[in-house]
Structures are given as structure tokens and as C-alpha cells.
Design a protein around this motif. Structure first.
Motif, PDB file in Angstrom:
ATOM      1  N   THR A 186       0.834  -1.210   0.000  1.00 31.34           N
ATOM      2  CA  THR A 186       0.000   0.000   0.000  1.00 31.34           C
ATOM      3  C   THR A 186       0.863   1.251   0.000  1.00 31.34           C
ATOM      4  OG1 THR A 186      -1.768  -1.155   1.183  1.00 31.34           O
ATOM      5  CG2 THR A 186      -1.786   1.252   1.268  1.00 31.34           C
ATOM      6  N   ASP A 187       1.900   1.249   0.837  1.00 29.93           N
ATOM      7  CA  ASP A 187       2.818   2.388   0.887  1.00 29.93           C
ATOM      8  C   ASP A 187       3.464   2.644  -0.470  1.00 29.93           C
ATOM      9  OD1 ASP A 187       2.613   3.451   3.416  1.00 29.93           O
ATOM     10  OD2 ASP A 187       4.234   2.270   4.279  1.00 29.93           O
ATOM     11  N   LEU A 188       3.907   1.581  -1.128  1.00 31.67           N
ATOM     12  CA  LEU A 188       4.621   1.737  -2.387  1.00 31.67           C
ATOM     13  C   LEU A 188       3.682   2.167  -3.513  1.00 31.67           C
ATOM     14  CD1 LEU A 188       7.036  -1.295  -2.041  1.00 31.67           C
ATOM     15  CD2 LEU A 188       7.629   1.121  -1.901  1.00 31.67           C
ATOM     16  N   ALA A 189       2.429   1.735  -3.465  1.00 33.85           N
ATOM     17  CA  ALA A 189       1.459   2.207  -4.451  1.00 33.85           C
ATOM     18  C   ALA A 189       1.221   3.703  -4.288  1.00 33.85           C
ATOM     19  CB  ALA A 189       0.152   1.430  -4.293  1.00 33.85           C
ATOM     20  N   ARG A 190       1.122   4.151  -3.041  1.00 34.44           N
ATOM     21  CA  ARG A 190       0.975   5.579  -2.771  1.00 34.44           C
ATOM     22  C   ARG A 190       2.198   6.348  -3.255  1.00 34.44           C
ATOM     23  NH1 ARG A 190       2.617   6.943   2.419  1.00 34.44           N
ATOM     24  NH2 ARG A 190       2.776   9.206   2.730  1.00 34.44           N
ATOM     25  N   LEU A 191       3.382   5.825  -2.973  1.00 34.86           N
ATOM     26  CA  LEU A 191       4.614   6.467  -3.412  1.00 34.86           C
ATOM     27  C   LEU A 191       4.677   6.543  -4.936  1.00 34.86           C
ATOM     28  CD1 LEU A 191       7.397   7.665  -2.862  1.00 34.86           C
ATOM     29  CD2 LEU A 191       8.288   5.344  -2.620  1.00 34.86           C
ATOM     30  N   ALA A 192       4.248   5.486  -5.609  1.00 37.92           N
ATOM     31  CA  ALA A 192       4.250   5.483  -7.075  1.00 37.92           C
ATOM     32  C   ALA A 192       3.337   6.573  -7.626  1.00 37.92           C
ATOM     33  CB  ALA A 192       3.834   4.107  -7.590  1.00 37.92           C
ATOM     34  N   ALA A 193       2.169   6.752  -6.996  1.00 35.87           N
ATOM     35  CA  ALA A 193       1.247   7.796  -7.443  1.00 35.87           C
ATOM     36  C   ALA A 193       1.854   9.184  -7.265  1.00 35.87           C
ATOM     37  CB  ALA A 193      -0.068   7.681  -6.670  1.00 35.87           C
ATOM     38  N   LEU A 194       2.543   9.385  -6.156  1.00 45.78           N
ATOM     39  CA  LEU A 194       3.195  10.669  -5.911  1.00 45.78           C
ATOM     40  C   LEU A 194       4.332  10.906  -6.904  1.00 45.78           C
ATOM     41  CD1 LEU A 194       3.286  10.517  -2.022  1.00 45.78           C
ATOM     42  CD2 LEU A 194       2.160  12.296  -3.357  1.00 45.78           C
TER      43      LEU A 194
ATOM     44  N   ILE B  50      21.874  -4.031   5.110  1.00 48.88           N
ATOM     45  CA  ILE B  50      20.951  -3.328   4.219  1.00 48.88           C
ATOM     46  C   ILE B  50      21.688  -2.233   3.461  1.00 48.88           C
ATOM     47  CG2 ILE B  50      18.973  -1.761   4.189  1.00 48.88           C
ATOM     48  CD1 ILE B  50      17.926  -3.432   6.631  1.00 48.88           C
ATOM     49  N   ALA B  51      22.489  -1.441   4.171  1.00 48.96           N
ATOM     50  CA  ALA B  51      23.219  -0.355   3.526  1.00 48.96           C
ATOM     51  C   ALA B  51      24.178  -0.881   2.466  1.00 48.96           C
ATOM     52  CB  ALA B  51      23.977   0.461   4.577  1.00 48.96           C
ATOM     53  N   ALA B  52      24.782  -2.035   2.735  1.00 48.35           N
ATOM     54  CA  ALA B  52      25.752  -2.598   1.803  1.00 48.35           C
ATOM     55  C   ALA B  52      25.108  -3.048   0.492  1.00 48.35           C
ATOM     56  CB  ALA B  52      26.476  -3.769   2.455  1.00 48.35           C
ATOM     57  N   ARG B  53      23.861  -3.479   0.548  1.00 51.09           N
ATOM     58  CA  ARG B  53      23.228  -3.991  -0.658  1.00 51.09           C
ATOM     59  C   ARG B  53      22.332  -2.956  -1.342  1.00 51.09           C
ATOM     60  NH1 ARG B  53      20.491  -9.215   0.869  1.00 51.09           N
ATOM     61  NH2 ARG B  53      19.922  -9.238  -1.346  1.00 51.09           N
ATOM     62  N   SER B  54      22.139  -1.787  -0.728  1.00 54.45           N
ATOM     63  CA  SER B  54      21.249  -0.783  -1.285  1.00 54.45           C
ATOM     64  C   SER B  54      21.972   0.099  -2.301  1.00 54.45           C
ATOM     65  CB  SER B  54      20.670   0.105  -0.177  1.00 54.45           C
ATOM     66  OG  SER B  54      19.859   1.123  -0.731  1.00 54.45           O
TER      67      SER B  54
ATOM     68  N   CYS C 167      13.136  -5.036   3.625  1.00 53.47           N
ATOM     69  CA  CYS C 167      14.074  -4.159   2.925  1.00 53.47           C
ATOM     70  C   CYS C 167      14.679  -4.866   1.717  1.00 53.47           C
ATOM     71  CB  CYS C 167      15.182  -3.701   3.868  1.00 53.47           C
ATOM     72  SG  CYS C 167      14.660  -2.481   5.080  1.00 53.47           S
ATOM     73  N   ILE C 168      15.098  -6.115   1.904  1.00 54.35           N
ATOM     74  CA  ILE C 168      15.668  -6.875   0.788  1.00 54.35           C
ATOM     75  C   ILE C 168      14.664  -6.972  -0.361  1.00 54.35           C
ATOM     76  CG2 ILE C 168      16.433  -9.189   0.080  1.00 54.35           C
ATOM     77  CD1 ILE C 168      17.611  -9.463   2.935  1.00 54.35           C
ATOM     78  N   ARG C 169      13.407  -7.165  -0.021  1.00 55.05           N
ATOM     79  CA  ARG C 169      12.372  -7.325  -1.042  1.00 55.05           C
ATOM     80  C   ARG C 169      12.015  -6.017  -1.730  1.00 55.05           C
ATOM     81  NH1 ARG C 169       6.334  -9.982  -0.076  1.00 55.05           N
ATOM     82  NH2 ARG C 169       5.618  -9.757  -2.254  1.00 55.05           N
ATOM     83  N   TYR C 170      11.935  -4.910  -0.963  1.00 52.88           N
ATOM     84  CA  TYR C 170      11.348  -3.691  -1.509  1.00 52.88           C
ATOM     85  C   TYR C 170      12.343  -2.595  -1.879  1.00 52.88           C
ATOM     86  CZ  TYR C 170       6.952  -5.755  -0.022  1.00 52.88           C
ATOM     87  OH  TYR C 170       5.879  -6.596   0.131  1.00 52.88           O
ATOM     88  N   LEU C 171      13.591  -2.694  -1.485  1.00 53.12           N
ATOM     89  CA  LEU C 171      14.557  -1.669  -1.876  1.00 53.12           C
ATOM     90  C   LEU C 171      14.653  -1.519  -3.394  1.00 53.12           C
ATOM     91  CD1 LEU C 171      17.533  -2.046   0.657  1.00 53.12           C
ATOM     92  CD2 LEU C 171      15.836  -0.231   0.537  1.00 53.12           C
ATOM     93  N   PRO C 172      14.641  -2.622  -4.166  1.00 53.10           N
ATOM     94  CA  PRO C 172      14.670  -2.455  -5.628  1.00 53.10           C
ATOM     95  C   PRO C 172      13.472  -1.665  -6.164  1.00 53.10           C
ATOM     96  CG  PRO C 172      15.285  -4.694  -5.031  1.00 53.10           C
ATOM     97  CD  PRO C 172      14.766  -4.038  -3.786  1.00 53.10           C
TER      98      PRO C 172
ATOM     99  N   LEU D  43      11.435   3.529  -8.482  1.00 54.68           N
ATOM    100  CA  LEU D  43      10.588   4.717  -8.341  1.00 54.68           C
ATOM    101  C   LEU D  43      11.399   6.011  -8.271  1.00 54.68           C
ATOM    102  CD1 LEU D  43       7.900   3.378  -5.833  1.00 54.68           C
ATOM    103  CD2 LEU D  43       7.574   3.927  -8.253  1.00 54.68           C
ATOM    104  N   GLY D  44      12.708   5.913  -8.353  1.00 55.72           N
ATOM    105  CA  GLY D  44      13.544   7.105  -8.390  1.00 55.72           C
ATOM    106  C   GLY D  44      13.780   7.756  -7.052  1.00 55.72           C
ATOM    107  N   VAL D  45      13.623   6.986  -5.961  1.00 54.81           N
ATOM    108  CA  VAL D  45      13.880   7.536  -4.624  1.00 54.81           C
ATOM    109  C   VAL D  45      15.355   7.903  -4.492  1.00 54.81           C
ATOM    110  CG1 VAL D  45      13.978   6.924  -2.171  1.00 54.81           C
ATOM    111  CG2 VAL D  45      11.943   6.373  -3.520  1.00 54.81           C
ATOM    112  N   SER D  46      15.627   9.086  -3.929  1.00 61.14           N
ATOM    113  CA  SER D  46      16.998   9.583  -3.805  1.00 61.14           C
ATOM    114  C   SER D  46      17.678   9.170  -2.512  1.00 61.14           C
ATOM    115  CB  SER D  46      17.002  11.115  -3.882  1.00 61.14           C
ATOM    116  OG  SER D  46      16.422  11.568  -5.078  1.00 61.14           O
TER     117      SER D  46
END
Length: 386
Positions: free
Chosen positions: A189-197, A250-254, A220-225, A230-233
Motif C-alpha cells: 500500500t505504501d509503495l502504491a501511494r509512493l508510485a502515485a506521488l 541493508i546499507a551494503a546492498r542498497s 528491505c531486501i524485497r522492496y529496496l529495488p 521509483l527514483g527515490v533519492s
């Protein structure tokens, strides 16, 4: 004061002796619901501190919370109780110009309590700046910038409302960089909202995703990609503070920079998290670090290891925001700007002269001390009466 150097110093010690410290609880309504992963607020809680010196000068400070002791352990009620019973008595009669000594005295009087301490420290700096007729930043080393790129947080949870809100910020020339609060809904749900924004915002808009400790390492492993697509900075504190090993993995793989927030309050935490490489950006907040000088120390530890700086906020009014801007203005680098947007989310700011937002930047207030003046009628209007 007299003109002899030694006499000037003695006069300053005498004239800036602290006569009185008072603390009031303020509950100021916000223009919309502000959601985090573990709470939501429609009224912002502050501790409003006044420090009166023997020369009659009054300094003002502010400490902020989010929905009580949920973001951190302090509530406005606890801050007032500890200021009245422990922190104020430790400082009465001491010179306000000895800011480092005041910090040590407060540390001996009470462990942690960083927001309460930072509010007093801010008021001391305001009073000292007014006494010497200089802006607060001069007492912190001097400003290297007078305007800072500003970031607005979108946190209602309603994508359509947030699109309209973001467009209003763009149209007014106040903000063109946005932080999106995540973690209070399921990730899909969060990511759908983020995509709309992301689709509605202008191409190339800087987007910060603040998960507010709301995900697990597995999520995090699943959703960071997805955040990358979505172009998150920048991603802020995706998992719970204290999970240093998981945060480092998490930081190492992001592919997106990770920002440390709740995981770093003290100098020791800054050293630990930076050395563990749990993030490459650090959010700085007075409510975490206890004083303006301690904020600079934490920033120095992080900067020594190449970590970038971000000026965080906790929905401060122009009083607390001004305190942050004065110290942020002195940092050698502030690569990510600041999200000191709190004055613009309040139905009524707490000052007579609100901060200036122009050209998508927030501008350092001028004048002695913090450079802002509390509005006594608004303070009285929103002060808790019990």
C-alpha cells in the motif's frame, strides 16, 4: 559594562547569571494529520522554555515531541517535570555565557533527556546572543550559508491529498524536494501511494522515503529495488534503531543511500554506527543530541568518515526551527539541505515573525539571538492550562 578586557569578562559572568528558568507545555494544532509508522498527530507538543538573566534579558527555547514518548522516550510532561525539578535548579545562578559548563551541569543532573536539555541550551544561546547583540550562529562559529534548500514531508497517507499539497508547495515557491512518510501501512500500500506521488511530481524531483523504522530486514531486501525503480533519492531509517548488523547489511546492498536517524543520538552512537557503515547520510536533530554544540560534535564524527549531512526536524515552530537553522548554518557541509518545515504545518506559528521560505529555501533569521520573537497571545492560547 566597563571597557577593560578583564572587567568586561567579569561583568559578562555577572550580568548573564541565570535568574529564572520556566517551562510551559504547548499543544499547537497542525493543518492536517501527520502520520508516522507508530503514531499520528493533529496537535504538535512542545516544551517552551524561557531563561531570564540578571541583566533582564530573556531567552527562548523549544523542545518538540511527536505524539508523546513514541518517537523517543521523552514526553512534554516528562520534560516539564525534569526541567522544573532537576535541570533548572542545576543552572540557577550560573553564568549563561558558560554554555559548555551548563551542558555538563545538566548532564550531571539528569541522564539523557536530550530534548529538554536542548530546549534550555537554545534559550541560553538566545539570551547570550541578545546580551552581546549578535546572532546565535556567531556564538557557534559563524554562518557559512544564510539560506538552506528546504524539504517538505508528505505524511497524510492520502495520495490524492498529498499530490495537491505538494503542488501547493511548488506553486508558492516554498518547497520542491519532498520526503514521503512510509511504514504506517503495509509495504504494498505504501509503495502504491509512493508510485502515485512520483508520477504526479515533476521529473527529477528529489524524493526521500522515510520508513520510520517500519520494515524488517527481509522487507528491505524485497522492496529496496522497488524504491530504486521509483527514483527515490534517499531512504531514512528503514529498520529499528539498534539493529546495527542488519542495518549494515541493508546499507551494503542498497543502491540508494541510507540515512541514519533514530540510531544516532550520542557521540558514542555516532561513532558506532558510522564505523559499522549502517548509512552514508546522517539526520541531525537537537532533540537527539542535547545541545547545539553536541549536534556539531556528532556531525564532526560522521563527517570525518565521509558521511553526508541532512538537517532533520520534529515539526518545530519557528522558535525551534530557528535554533536548528543557526547551527545548520555553521556546518561546513549540509549536502541534503533541511526539512525544517514545521512552521508551515502549524495552523498558527508561535512567533510574531515566522521564518521566511522563498526560492525553495528557508532563510536564516536575522537579528540578535535566534532572531525570532514568540507571540505571547499565541503562546497563551495553546499553553496547557492544567
Amino acid at each position: 559594562m566597563t571597557n577593560q578586557p578583564g572587567a568586561l569578562a567579569r561583568d559578562l559572568l555577572t550580568e548573564t547569571a541565570i535568574r529564572q528558568i520556566t517551562a510551559r507545555i504547548i499543544e499547537a494544532p497542525t493543518t492536517r494529520n501527520h502520520k508516522l509508522s507508530n503514531t499520528s498527530v493533529t496537535h504538535q507538543g512542545y516544551i517552551f522554555v524561557t531563561v531570564t538573566l540578571e541583566n533582564g534579558v530573556i531567552g527562548y527555547g523549544e523542545g518538540s515531541t511527536l505524539g508523546g514518548p513514541r518517537w523517543a522516550e521523552e514526553s512534554v510532561e516528562a520534560m516539564k517535570a525534569n526541567i522544573d525539578a532537576y535541570l533548572a535548579p542545576a543552572l540557577i545562578g550560573q553564568p549563561a555565557c558558560l554554555l559548555e559548563d551548563a551542558t555538563l551541569r545538566m548532564d550531571r543532573a539528569a541522564k539523557r533527556n536530550y530534548t529538554a536539555k536542548s530546549a534550555i541550551d537554545m534559550a541560553l544561546l538566545d539570551a547570550l546572543g541578545k546580551t552581546l547583540d549578535v546572532p546565535a550562529h556567531v556564538l557557534l562559529g559563524g554562518a557559512v550559508r544564510t539560506a538552506i534548500d528546504a524539504i517538505w514531508a508528505l505524511a497524510s497517507g492520502d495520495a490524492a491529498q498529498e499530490v495537491d499539497e505538494a503542488q501547493a508547495m511548488l506553486d508558492r515557491g516554498w518547497f520542491k524536494r519532498f520526503k514521503i512518510k512510509l511504514g504506517f501501512a503495509d509495504p504494498a500500500t505504501d509503495l502504491a501511494r509512493l508510485a502515485a506521488l512520483q508520477k504526479a511530481l515533476p521529473s527529477g524531483t528529489t524524493i526521500v522515503a522515510d520508513v520510520n523504522q517500519g520494515w524488517s530486514e527481509a522487507e528491505c531486501i524485497r522492496y529496496l529495488p522497488v524504491l530504486q525503480d521509483l527514483g527515490v533519492s534517499l531512504i531514512e531509517q528503514p529498520i529499528a534503531a539498534g539493529q546495527t548488523g542488519a542495518s549494515a547489511r541493508i546499507a551494503a546492498r542498497s543502491a540508494i543511500p541510507i540515512m541514519m536517524d533514530e540510531s544516532v543520538s550520542t557521540l558514542a552512537e555516532a561513532s558506532r554506527e558510522v564505523r559499522a557503515a549502517t548509512g552514508t547520510v546522517l539526520s541531525l536533530k537537537l532533540c537527539k543530541h542535547g545541545s547545539l554544540h553536541n549536534l556539531k560534535r556528532v556531525a564532526g564524527i560522521a563527517a570525518a568518515e565521509g558521511v553526508q549531512m541532512y538537517g532533520g526536524c520534529l515539526l518545530e515552530s519557528s522558535i525551534g526551527a530557528a535554533g536548528h537553522l543557526h547551527v545548520f548554518a555553521t556546518l561546513p557541509k549540509l549536502e541534503w539541505g533541511t526539512e525544517q518545515f514545521g512552521p508551515k504545518i502549524l495552523v498558527e506559528d508561535l512567533v510574531q515573525d515566522s521564518l521566511r521560505y522563498e526560492g525553495y529555501q528557508v532563510h536564516l533569521p536575522e537579528g540578535p539571538g535566534l532572531g525570532v520573537t514568540p507571540d505571547p497571545e499565541i503562546i497563551e492560547k495553546y499553553a496547557r492550562k492544567d
